[in-house]
Design an enzyme around this catalytic site. Structure first.
Site, PDB file in Angstrom:
ATOM      1  N   ASP A 159     -11.894  -2.558   0.086  1.00  0.00           N
ATOM      2  CA  ASP A 159     -12.577  -3.589  -0.693  1.00  0.00           C
ATOM      3  C   ASP A 159     -14.084  -3.524  -0.451  1.00  0.00           C
ATOM      4  OD1 ASP A 159     -10.214  -4.590  -1.799  1.00  0.00           O
ATOM      5  OD2 ASP A 159      -9.849  -5.846  -0.041  1.00  0.00           O
TER       6      ASP A 159
ATOM      7  N   HIS B 161     -11.487   1.828  -4.480  1.00  0.00           N
ATOM      8  CA  HIS B 161     -11.158   0.407  -4.383  1.00  0.00           C
ATOM      9  C   HIS B 161      -9.650   0.176  -4.253  1.00  0.00           C
ATOM     10  CE1 HIS B 161     -12.273  -3.694  -4.358  1.00  0.00           C
ATOM     11  NE2 HIS B 161     -13.330  -3.611  -5.152  1.00  0.00           N
TER      12      HIS B 161
END
Length: 409
Positions: free
Chosen positions: A386, A382
């Site tokens: 995303d 992450h």
């Protein structure tokens, strides 16, 4: 004159190696070509063979010690001889000879006194009390594999049952409850490397896993049709893993952000796909790499996966063949697992986990049909990607698998 035993260089990038186990003790007699030690580097474990007949005069590097390539780890000579600091060979020459001796892959039937045994087979034989000298190896150059030892164990058990023999276990010394219930062993070799890398992976990345299901009913039908059409080509056997690999490669070409490495605060995005395929071994996991996979056809990808898997299970992969991947595919489908959480292989930012195909009732229009459903698990970093672009990437893989003709184009 005593001959030096060097830590060999198993690959161009190898700088150090670990002595996993000495198979001979100081003072033991050895035969040329006989395995005397097991070493490891970069998840590779291999035997070092004696360069000549003689006696193991000295051991300079003990078990679990890590030393640089080219360092002398022991000496072989004649009984009563003292190790000499001088050698007729340069370290480079000696390393080359050792590397050749551990890497030769030509057909050969080993004489009885030249036992070549894989580390896993040796350990199993020791635990089961099997005499390796009575086993004929089925591996390259007569190497005894774990399968050979397992076969010997079954034969031994059958013999005991037929003979109605009974074994009596005699305790010669008091054993505490703790000793009975617990087996303690150090973490060494491949397991130690994997442990360190998995810990580092979880410490250095922000890992998130998302899941999706793909209807592979049509894909499996296509696989069957191709199998029937290519009956005259026995070497071509397309598996569902081959289709998944091809779908993943095509998706990475579209979603290039997923085909990235995160190193030293920088994102390195690649145009070419260097696909890692995880292969489970007896004592761990390795990830051989298919470089420039986007240039290969489905048939070529299938062939490459099979070749690398066989080489991995035979312990013949070089360290170079396990470096440079930009994305990895790993599967637990063969074990009946559906969804799971694969751990990233840093510095990669994505890894695809593949589960087992299951039959499920699915609405097709207003009718319920039995469909073949494949679970997919995508773990991504992450820090780099995303949830939305990661989901789009996984959806693209799903689309290819549910419309398999696109994979062939």
């Amino acid at each position: 004159m005593a001959v030096e035993i060097f830590m060999p260089k198993l690959g161009m990038s190898m700088k150090e190696g670990t002595v996993v186990e000495w198979l001979k003790k100081k003072g033991d007699k050895v035969k040329k070509g006989e395995s005397i030690a097991v070493i490891s580097s970069d998840k590779i474990e291999t035997d070092i063979e004696a360069p000549q007949d003689g006696v193991l005069l000295d051991i300079l590097v003990e078990q679990d010690e890590t030393v640089e390539v080219g360092k002398v780890i022991g000496y072989i000579g004649q009984e009563g001889e003292q190790p000499d600091d001088q050698s007729n060979e340069t370290p480079q020459q000696a390393m080359q000879e050792v590397a050749v001796s551990v890497g030769t892959i030509e057909p050969y039937t080993a004489p009885r006194h030249m036992l070549r045994v894989s580390p896993a087979a040796r350990k199993l034989a020791r635990e089961a009390g099997i005499d390796l000298s009575n086993i004929s190896g089925s591996g390259p150059k007569g190497r005894i594999t774990r399968a050979d030892v397992e076969k010997a164990i079954r034969l031994k058990q059958t013999s005991l049952q037929l003979g109605n023999e009974k074994q009596t276990i005699v305790e010669t010394s008091p054993i505490t409850t703790e000793q009975k219930d617990v087996t303690v062993k150090p973490v060494t070799g491949m397991r130690k490397v994997i442990a360190a890398r998995m810990f580092a992976s979880l410490q250095q990345t922000a890992q998130l896993t998302i899941h999706m299901k793909a209807d592979v009913t049509e894909l499996l039908k296509l696989q069957g049709q191709i199998k029937e059409a290519l009956q005259d080509e026995p070497d071509v056997k397309l598996t569902i893993t081959d289709f998944i690999a091809r779908a993943t490669i095509l998706a990475l070409c579209i979603h290039k952000q997923m085909n990235s490495l995160y190193q030293d605060g920088h994102i390195h995005t690649y145009d070419s796909v260097h696909l890692g395929i995880a292969v489970a071994l007896e004592n761990g996991l390795v990830v051989p790499v298919i470089p420039y996979a986007e240039k290969l056809s489905l048939k070529e990808i299938s062939k490459k996966i099979k070749e690398l898997s066989i080489r991995a299970r035979e312990g013949k992969l070089s360290s170079e063949e396990m470096r440079g991947s930009t994305f990895t595919v790993t599967s637990l489908g063969a074990y009946g697992v559906e969804f799971f959480t694969p751990v990233l292989n840093p510095p990669e930012v994505g890894i695809l986990g593949v589960g087992t195909v299951t039959d499920m009732p699915v609405f097709v229009g207003d009718a319920i049909q039995k469909r073949k459903i494949l679970p997919l698990s995508l773990t991504f970093d992450h820090q780099v990607i995303d949830g939305a672009p990661a989901s789009q990437f996984l959806a693209t893989i799903k689309n290819y698998l549910e419309n398999p003709y696109k994979i062939l184009l």
